[in-house]
Design a protein around this motif. Sequence first.
Motif, PDB file in Angstrom:
ATOM      1  N   GLY A  42      26.294  38.544  34.263  1.00 28.24           N
ATOM      2  CA  GLY A  42      27.371  37.985  34.423  1.00 28.24           C
ATOM      3  C   GLY A  42      28.774  38.838  34.079  1.00 28.24           C
ATOM      4  O   GLY A  42      28.473  39.611  33.292  1.00 28.24           O
ATOM      5  N   VAL A  43      29.873  38.743  35.025  1.00 25.12           N
ATOM      6  CA  VAL A  43      31.046  39.705  34.677  1.00 25.12           C
ATOM      7  C   VAL A  43      32.040  38.661  34.552  1.00 25.12           C
ATOM      8  O   VAL A  43      32.210  37.820  35.675  1.00 25.12           O
ATOM      9  N   LEU A  44      32.796  38.719  33.589  1.00 24.15           N
ATOM     10  CA  LEU A  44      34.324  38.231  33.553  1.00 24.15           C
ATOM     11  C   LEU A  44      35.405  39.054  33.394  1.00 24.15           C
ATOM     12  O   LEU A  44      34.969  40.194  33.257  1.00 24.15           O
ATOM     13  N   THR A  45      36.542  38.770  33.554  1.00 31.56           N
ATOM     14  CA  THR A  45      37.581  39.669  33.317  1.00 31.56           C
ATOM     15  C   THR A  45      37.466  40.597  32.014  1.00 31.56           C
ATOM     16  O   THR A  45      37.167  39.717  30.938  1.00 31.56           O
ATOM     17  N   GLY A  46      37.906  41.656  31.954  1.00 31.50           N
ATOM     18  CA  GLY A  46      37.649  42.501  30.673  1.00 31.50           C
ATOM     19  C   GLY A  46      36.291  42.893  30.381  1.00 31.50           C
ATOM     20  O   GLY A  46      36.174  43.573  29.219  1.00 31.50           O
ATOM     21  N   HIS A  47      35.257  42.749  31.267  1.00 31.42           N
ATOM     22  CA  HIS A  47      34.100  43.028  31.049  1.00 31.42           C
ATOM     23  C   HIS A  47      33.951  44.933  30.731  1.00 31.42           C
ATOM     24  O   HIS A  47      34.613  45.474  31.170  1.00 31.42           O
ATOM     25  N   THR A  48      32.867  45.119  29.824  1.00 29.50           N
ATOM     26  CA  THR A  48      32.799  46.536  29.558  1.00 29.50           C
ATOM     27  C   THR A  48      32.299  47.315  30.728  1.00 29.50           C
ATOM     28  O   THR A  48      31.373  46.533  31.447  1.00 29.50           O
ATOM     29  N   PRO A  49      32.755  48.276  31.276  1.00 30.19           N
ATOM     30  CA  PRO A  49      32.394  49.055  32.354  1.00 30.19           C
ATOM     31  C   PRO A  49      30.748  49.464  32.176  1.00 30.19           C
ATOM     32  O   PRO A  49      30.466  49.686  31.448  1.00 30.19           O
ATOM     33  N   PHE A  50      30.131  49.040  33.377  1.00 30.57           N
ATOM     34  CA  PHE A  50      28.810  49.573  33.687  1.00 30.57           C
ATOM     35  C   PHE A  50      28.320  49.554  35.147  1.00 30.57           C
ATOM     36  O   PHE A  50      29.138  49.148  35.794  1.00 30.57           O
ATOM     37  N   LEU A  51      27.287  50.372  35.214  1.00 34.25           N
ATOM     38  CA  LEU A  51      26.902  50.535  36.576  1.00 34.25           C
ATOM     39  C   LEU A  51      25.107  50.074  36.392  1.00 34.25           C
ATOM     40  O   LEU A  51      24.554  50.638  35.793  1.00 34.25           O
ATOM     41  N   THR A  52      24.682  49.334  37.583  1.00 30.66           N
ATOM     42  CA  THR A  52      23.328  48.964  37.409  1.00 30.66           C
ATOM     43  C   THR A  52      22.794  48.567  38.857  1.00 30.66           C
ATOM     44  O   THR A  52      23.434  48.654  39.745  1.00 30.66           O
ATOM     45  N   THR A  53      21.418  48.902  38.906  1.00 25.25           N
ATOM     46  CA  THR A  53      20.885  48.437  40.516  1.00 25.25           C
ATOM     47  C   THR A  53      20.662  46.941  40.521  1.00 25.25           C
ATOM     48  O   THR A  53      20.493  46.224  39.491  1.00 25.25           O
ATOM     49  N   LEU A  54      20.460  46.733  41.679  1.00 24.32           N
ATOM     50  CA  LEU A  54      20.255  45.225  42.038  1.00 24.32           C
ATOM     51  C   LEU A  54      19.094  45.051  42.580  1.00 24.32           C
ATOM     52  O   LEU A  54      18.180  45.924  43.206  1.00 24.32           O
ATOM     53  N   LYS A  55      18.524  43.812  42.641  1.00 22.92           N
ATOM     54  CA  LYS A  55      17.421  43.486  43.331  1.00 22.92           C
ATOM     55  C   LYS A  55      17.640  42.542  44.420  1.00 22.92           C
ATOM     56  O   LYS A  55      18.679  41.727  44.315  1.00 22.92           O
ATOM     57  N   THR A  56      16.831  42.142  45.108  1.00 19.85           N
ATOM     58  CA  THR A  56      16.944  41.123  46.200  1.00 19.85           C
ATOM     59  C   THR A  56      17.079  39.724  45.486  1.00 19.85           C
ATOM     60  O   THR A  56      16.470  39.460  44.767  1.00 19.85           O
ATOM     61  N   GLY A  57      18.323  39.142  46.044  1.00 28.00           N
ATOM     62  CA  GLY A  57      18.610  37.604  45.479  1.00 28.00           C
ATOM     63  C   GLY A  57      19.845  37.196  45.693  1.00 28.00           C
ATOM     64  O   GLY A  57      20.458  37.721  46.629  1.00 28.00           O
ATOM     65  N   ALA A  58      20.286  36.236  45.077  1.00 27.08           N
ATOM     66  CA  ALA A  58      21.426  35.540  45.452  1.00 27.08           C
ATOM     67  C   ALA A  58      22.498  36.088  44.108  1.00 27.08           C
ATOM     68  O   ALA A  58      22.331  36.201  43.005  1.00 27.08           O
ATOM     69  N   LEU A  59      23.719  36.431  44.766  1.00 32.49           N
ATOM     70  CA  LEU A  59      24.940  36.894  44.122  1.00 32.49           C
ATOM     71  C   LEU A  59      25.609  35.467  44.093  1.00 32.49           C
ATOM     72  O   LEU A  59      25.957  34.969  45.187  1.00 32.49           O
ATOM     73  N   LYS A  60      26.192  35.008  42.934  1.00 35.89           N
ATOM     74  CA  LYS A  60      26.941  33.777  42.848  1.00 35.89           C
ATOM     75  C   LYS A  60      28.136  34.221  42.202  1.00 35.89           C
ATOM     76  O   LYS A  60      28.568  35.047  41.366  1.00 35.89           O
ATOM     77  N   PHE A  61      29.415  33.473  42.601  1.00 34.96           N
ATOM     78  CA  PHE A  61      30.684  33.634  42.101  1.00 34.96           C
ATOM     79  C   PHE A  61      31.521  32.367  42.106  1.00 34.96           C
ATOM     80  O   PHE A  61      31.217  31.439  43.082  1.00 34.96           O
ATOM     81  N   LYS A  62      32.586  32.147  41.457  1.00 35.87           N
ATOM     82  CA  LYS A  62      33.363  31.007  41.457  1.00 35.87           C
ATOM     83  C   LYS A  62      34.858  31.634  42.012  1.00 35.87           C
ATOM     84  O   LYS A  62      35.365  32.566  41.464  1.00 35.87           O
ATOM     85  N   ASP A  63      35.334  31.265  43.144  1.00 35.88           N
ATOM     86  CA  ASP A  63      36.525  31.764  43.605  1.00 35.88           C
ATOM     87  C   ASP A  63      37.666  31.136  42.742  1.00 35.88           C
ATOM     88  O   ASP A  63      37.482  30.523  41.748  1.00 35.88           O
ATOM     89  N   GLU A  64      38.740  31.710  43.131  1.00 35.57           N
ATOM     90  CA  GLU A  64      39.818  31.169  42.046  1.00 35.57           C
ATOM     91  C   GLU A  64      40.223  29.763  41.951  1.00 35.57           C
ATOM     92  O   GLU A  64      40.731  29.116  41.036  1.00 35.57           O
ATOM     93  N   SER A  65      39.615  29.013  43.363  1.00 28.55           N
ATOM     94  CA  SER A  65      39.770  27.410  42.804  1.00 28.55           C
ATOM     95  C   SER A  65      38.607  26.911  41.973  1.00 28.55           C
ATOM     96  O   SER A  65      38.665  25.788  41.808  1.00 28.55           O
TER      97      SER A  65
END
Length: 135
Positions: free
Chosen positions: A34-57
């Motif tokens: 999970g990533v929130l504002t201010g997260h430490t920079p990083f780079l990673t590979t992804l696997k097949t699946g669901a990306l979830k996010f909460k919009d501004e509302s």
Amino acid sequence: MAESIRLEVVTPEKSVVSESAQIVVAPGSMGEFGVLTGHTPFLTTLKTGALKFKDESGRERFVFVSSGFAEALPDRVTVLAESAERRKDIDVQRAKSAVERSEKHLQSAGKDVDYLRAKAALLRAISRIQLAETR
């Protein structure tokens, strides 16, 4: 309202998501992250699946991603995926047909079938169906 980060999800063909989010949760190859504002920079590979996010509302949104990379920075998340589509855009019937095709290919193993490719196609199709049918 919580601080927001910019989420960009792109494929070689198109931009799938370009909006602000409160939180992003993605299927990393070493596990979900999970990533929130201010997260430490990083780079990673992804696997097949669901990306979830909460919009501004605060509404939860879902995007199917099929392998690729994610870069997290303090103010944004960029996902470069082989393929991606919002849950609302998933064609369940097409995914079910892909499951059937992949299963037939896997049953023909040893007869000039690319086993890894057929297995990956099956995983993508099943993941799409699961995401589309989850409410």
